[in-house]
Scaffold this active site. Structure first.
Site, PDB file in Angstrom:
ATOM      1  N   ASP A 176       1.106 -45.659 -48.584  1.00  0.00           N
ATOM      2  CA  ASP A 176       2.314 -44.912 -48.944  1.00  0.00           C
ATOM      3  C   ASP A 176       2.254 -43.503 -48.347  1.00  0.00           C
ATOM      4  O   ASP A 176       1.166 -43.008 -48.006  1.00  0.00           O
ATOM      5  CB  ASP A 176       2.367 -44.867 -50.482  1.00  0.00           C
ATOM      6  CG  ASP A 176       3.407 -43.919 -51.013  1.00  0.00           C
ATOM      7  OD1 ASP A 176       4.559 -43.984 -50.541  1.00  0.00           O
ATOM      8  OD2 ASP A 176       3.066 -43.109 -51.904  1.00  0.00           O
ATOM      9  N   ASP A 191       4.528 -40.342 -49.591  1.00  0.00           N
ATOM     10  CA  ASP A 191       4.684 -39.239 -50.547  1.00  0.00           C
ATOM     11  C   ASP A 191       3.675 -39.331 -51.690  1.00  0.00           C
ATOM     12  O   ASP A 191       3.626 -40.323 -52.408  1.00  0.00           O
ATOM     13  CB  ASP A 191       6.121 -39.221 -51.110  1.00  0.00           C
ATOM     14  CG  ASP A 191       7.136 -38.945 -50.013  1.00  0.00           C
ATOM     15  OD1 ASP A 191       6.808 -38.182 -49.089  1.00  0.00           O
ATOM     16  OD2 ASP A 191       8.242 -39.510 -50.078  1.00  0.00           O
TER      17      ASP A 191
END
Ligand SMILES: [Mg+2]
Length: 153
Positions: free
Chosen positions: A7, A9
């Site tokens: 991922d 963020d």
């Protein structure tokens, strides 16, 4: 080849600090995530860039898998620019933007959220970053070192 999705963020990029800062500077703006250059300017999470590279060096097929802020069209471009700046042009070929992460087939997903963008339906193993067993990138790498050594036994 074992495939690992990472991922962006709050796993690779420090979104929380930038969000807090934007809220302080622009208290009248309801959605700081829509500010131009917010995503492009995020600082890397401690250990994230080295951690990403280490996973590649360990022989994993590593991809970036991020759910874009779809109300902010600039976000799509800025995530691509962020990857080039911090992980290099070649890694841009491994950037996937998807609102539903369960669509991607792989073995592991390293993500600070365990639900909301399809993480709950991901068919591999979720490495829940920033929590419990995986508070930081050092813990993540230690875990994958164990994965590698147990696969060699
Ligand atoms: Mg995240």
């Amino acid at each position: 080849m074992t495939r690992v999705y990472v991922d962006m963020d709050q796993t690779l990029a420090d979104y929380a600090s930038a969000y807090r800062h934007a809220k302080e500077v622009h208290p009248d703006i309801p959605y700081p995530q829509s500010l131009p250059r917010l995503f492009e300017g995020l600082a890397p999470i401690t250990g994230a860039i080295d951690g990403y590279r280490t996973l590649e060096e360990m022989g994993f097929d590593v991809w970036v898998l991020s759910a874009p802020s779809y109300m902010n069209p600039l976000c799509y471009t800025e995530k691509r620019l962020w990857i080039e700046k911090h992980l290099g042009l070649n890694t841009c070929k491994k950037l996937i933007l998807s609102i539903d992460k369960s669509l991607l087939i792989g073995d592991y997903l390293i993500d600070d959220y365990d639900c909301g963008k399809g993480q709950e339906n991901f068919r591999g193993q979720l490495i829940h970053f920033g929590t419990g067993a995986f508070p930081d990138w050092m813990a993540v790498i230690t875990y994958f070192e164990e994965v590698v050594s147990s696969s060699l036994k």
